[in-house]
Enzyme design. Structure first.
Site, PDB file in Angstrom:
ATOM      1  N   ASP A 191      50.058 -10.449  65.192  1.00  0.00           N
ATOM      2  CA  ASP A 191      49.996 -11.926  64.598  1.00  0.00           C
ATOM      3  C   ASP A 191      50.999 -12.017  63.289  1.00  0.00           C
ATOM      4  O   ASP A 191      51.687 -12.980  63.513  1.00  0.00           O
ATOM      5  CB  ASP A 191      48.779 -12.560  64.654  1.00  0.00           C
ATOM      6  CG  ASP A 191      47.856 -11.731  63.595  1.00  0.00           C
ATOM      7  OD1 ASP A 191      48.312 -10.829  62.836  1.00  0.00           O
ATOM      8  OD2 ASP A 191      46.632 -12.273  63.409  1.00  0.00           O
ATOM      9  N   GLN A 222      45.593  -8.445  64.745  1.00  0.00           N
ATOM     10  CA  GLN A 222      45.910  -6.693  64.652  1.00  0.00           C
ATOM     11  C   GLN A 222      44.551  -6.031  64.328  1.00  0.00           C
ATOM     12  O   GLN A 222      43.673  -6.619  64.114  1.00  0.00           O
ATOM     13  CB  GLN A 222      46.718  -6.735  63.183  1.00  0.00           C
ATOM     14  CG  GLN A 222      48.047  -7.201  63.116  1.00  0.00           C
ATOM     15  CD  GLN A 222      48.925  -7.046  61.839  1.00  0.00           C
ATOM     16  OE1 GLN A 222      48.989  -7.978  61.218  1.00  0.00           O
ATOM     17  NE2 GLN A 222      49.314  -6.018  61.981  1.00  0.00           N
ATOM     18  N   HIS A 223      44.711  -4.651  64.338  1.00  0.00           N
ATOM     19  CA  HIS A 223      43.895  -3.665  64.194  1.00  0.00           C
ATOM     20  C   HIS A 223      42.666  -3.475  65.079  1.00  0.00           C
ATOM     21  O   HIS A 223      42.161  -2.365  65.123  1.00  0.00           O
ATOM     22  CB  HIS A 223      43.176  -4.176  62.707  1.00  0.00           C
ATOM     23  CG  HIS A 223      44.121  -3.869  61.573  1.00  0.00           C
ATOM     24  ND1 HIS A 223      44.845  -2.998  61.271  1.00  0.00           N
ATOM     25  CD2 HIS A 223      44.154  -5.119  60.634  1.00  0.00           C
ATOM     26  CE1 HIS A 223      45.691  -3.411  60.239  1.00  0.00           C
ATOM     27  NE2 HIS A 223      45.443  -4.671  59.661  1.00  0.00           N
TER      28      HIS A 223
END
Length: 478
Positions: free
Chosen positions: A239, A81-82
Site C-alpha cells: 500500500d 503490507q506484511h
C-alpha cells in the site's frame, strides 16, 4: 458516464478495513467509477482476517463499478503490507491471515535478530531490522505455536499476492511488497535462503518476484468478476509503495500518511540500511527505494480516545501540558510491541479537549521523530510535507502536523492514492510509461499548501522526556 479519452484501467486498494476499487481513464486520470466493500479483523490478542473475504470484497466493489470494469484493459492490486497468508494445496487458506498489526511474534523477532548477527547485520542484509510486523517473524510464530498448520502449507503469500493470484492463477509478488517480508535481501534483490532455512520455510512455497513494468499475467475466465478474459494484470505492490506511485513521488519529497497506521516515507536513489530499526529499508515499486517508518497507532487510536471522552474528533483545545502516548495496540515506532497507552500530567483543570489534543500530539510526535532518518542527508528540509491518508483532511490533524513539524504542509486533492497508484501501474502496462510519470501526468499531488508555522519545540521536548522516563514501564507491557 461520459466517454473516456483513453483505455480504462482498474486500481485496487485492499487495506486492513476494506477493499476500494477505482476505474480510471488512463489518458486523463479521471475516475469514471468506484466501489468499496468492508473487511472484518479479529480483536483480542491477535489481528487476523480470512483472506477469502478480501476476494469477496473485491468482487463486490468491482460489481459496483458496473460496465466500466468490464471495459478495463488492465488491473493492478495494491494491498496491506506484511500479512502472512498461508494456503493449502488447493489454494485455500490454512488459517486466517496474520496481519501487519498482529504483534504476537515480538519474541520471535527478537530471537531472529539475535541469531542472525544482530540489528546491523540485518539492516545491511535485508535493508530492515525485522520487528513483530514483518512476515518472517509471523511465520516463525506460526511454526512454533501452530506446527501442524505450518506443515500443511503449500504456498505462502502476502495479501496483495493472494488477490493477484486469484485473478491470474499465477503465484507472483513485486519487489516493493517482498522487501517487507524480512526474507528478501535488498543487497541481492532475491530471497535469502539462509534466513528462510533459519525459519524452516521452503523457498519453493514463495511467489515469483515480478519486475517493475512486467506483466504478472492475465485475468482468468472467472465468472464472479466483471473483467473480460485476458485483461492484463500488473505486478501490484504494497500500500505505501502504491501511494508513492499515486503521488508521482520524486526523490526527497517527504510523505506523512495518516491511516490505521501512520507512516513517513520518501523515495530515495540510495539503498537504506538503518541499524536502529526505526527506518525500514523497503524497495519501491519502480526500481528505487522507499525508506519508511511506521507507527501502529494513528487515526483509530486518536478516534478511540475521542470516543472515550465523548468528543467529536475535531473538538480539540489548546494550552495543554498533559502528555498522552496513544500506544493502544503496542507500538512499532518506537519499538514497544508490548506497550499500552500512557497518560501523564493530568490536572484538575485539564479539559477533555486538551486530552484529545494530547492524543494527536503523541501520535504525530512518533512519526516526526523518524522523518529526518527517512530523508536523505541532502534533502531540502523546506520542501512541503505531503499529508495523505484518511486523516489528512481533518483540521486537527493538519494543524498538529504543521505545529510539530514546522514545515509547510501540502494536502493533495486526489483521494484514494493507493488505488490511484495501482491504477497508474496498470496504465503503465498499456502506455510504456513509468507509473510515477503516469501519476504526474494525472496531477494527483496537486492541492493547497498550508504555510509553515513556528515549530512547537516545547511540546516535542516534553513528549520525548515522558517517553524516555516511561520506557521501562512501557517495555514491561503494563
Amino acid at each position: 458516464m461520459s466517454a473516456a479519452e483513453g483505455p480504462l484501467v482498474v486500481g485496487v486498494d485492499s487495506s486492513t478495513q476494506s477493499t476500494k476499487v477505482l476505474v480510471v481513464d488512463a489518458a486523463t486520470g479521471r475516475v469514471v467509477a468506484s466501489g468499496q466493500a468492508p473487511h472484518t479483523v479479529s480483536s483480542g490478542a491477535g489481528r487476523e482476517s480470512d483472506p477469502r473475504q478480501w476476494w469477496d470484497a473485491l468482487c463486490a466493489a468491482l460489481h459496483q463499478c458496473g460496465e466500466a470494469a468490464r471495459e478495463a484493459a488492465a488491473v493492478s492490486v495494491a494491498g496491506q503490507q506484511h500479512g502472512l497468508v498461508t494456503l493449502d494445496a488447493e489454494g485455500e487458506p490454512v488459517r486466517p491471515a496474520l496481519l501487519w498489526n498482529d504483534v504476537r511474534s515480538a519474541p520471535q523477532a527478537r530471537r531472529l535478530v539475535a541469531e542472525l548477527g544482530g540489528p546491523k547485520a540485518w539492516a545491511e542484509r535485508t535493508g530492515s531490522v525485522p520487528g513483530a510486523s514483518f512476515t518472517v517473524t509471523k511465520w516463525a510464530w506460526l511454526a512454533e505455536h501452530e506446527p501442524e498448520a505450518a506443515r500443511s502449507v503449500s504456498a505462502v503469500r502476502l495479501p496483495h499476492d493472494y488477490l493477484t493470484e486469484r485473478l491470474t492463477g499465477q503465484g507472483t509478488t513485486d519487489r516493493g511488497d517482498a522487501s517487507g517480508t524480512g526474507w528478501w535481501a535488498s543487497t541481492t534483490e532475491a530471497y535469502d535462503e539462509e534466513i528462510l532455512a533459519r525459519v524452516g520455510l521452503d523457498p519453493a512455497l514463495l511467489p515469483r518476484v515480478v519486475q517493475p513494468g512486467e506483466v504478472a499475467g492475465t485475468v482468468r475466465d472467472i465468472h464472479d468478476l466483471p473483467f473480460s478474459k485476458g485483461t492484463l494484470v500488473a505486478s501490484g505492490t504494497g500500500d505505501n509503495a502504491a501511494a508513492a506511485l499515486g503521488l508521482g513521488l520524486r526523490p526527497g519529497t517527504p510523505v506523512l500518511s495518516l491511516g490505521t497506521s501512520g507512516t513517513v516515507y520518501a523515495v530515495s536513489r540510495h539503498r537504506p540500511a538503518d541499524p536502529s530499526g526505526t527506518v525500514a529499508g523497503f524497495a519501491d515499486a519502480h526500481g528505487d527505494w522507499l525508506p519508511l517508518a511506521c507507527t501502529l497507532n494513528c487515526t483509530l487510536a486518536v478516534d478511540r480516545v475521542a470516543a472515550l471522552l465523548g468528543r467529536d474528533r475535531e473538538a480539540v483545545e489548546p494550552g495543554t501540558t498533559v502528555t498522552l502516548l496513544p500506544f493502544l495496540d503496542g507500538e512499532r515506532t518506537p519499538n514497544l510491541p508490548d506497550a499500552s497507552g500512557l497518560l501523564h500530567g493530568l490536572r484538575h483543570d485539564t479539559t477533555a479537549g486538551q486530552l484529545l489534543q494530547a492524543a494527536y500530539d503523541g501520535a504525530v510526535h512518533s512519526l516526526l521523530g523518524a522523518l529526518d532518518l527517512v530523508l536523505d542527508q541532502d534533502a531540502d528540509r523546506t520542501t512541503p510535507l505531503l499529508l495523505i491518508g484518511g486523516g489528512a483532511r481533518g483540521t486537527a490533524w493538519q494543524q498538529t502536523v504543521r505545529r510539530l513539524s514546522g514545515r509547510p504542509v501540502q494536502v493533495p486533492q486526489a483521494k484514494e492514492l493507493v488505488a490511484l497508484g495501482a491504477a497508474a501501474q496498470a496504465a503503465g502496462l498499456l502506455t510504456g510509461e513509468s507509473p510515477a510519470a503516469v501519476a504526474r501526468r494525472w496531477n494527483t499531488a496537486d492541492g493547497p499548501v498550508l504555510e509553515a508555522v513556528e515549530r512547537d519545540e516545547e511540546t516535542l521536548t516534553r513528549i520525548s522526556g515522558v517517553l524516555s522516563d516511561a520506557a521501562p514501564l512501557l517495555e514491561r507491557g503494563c
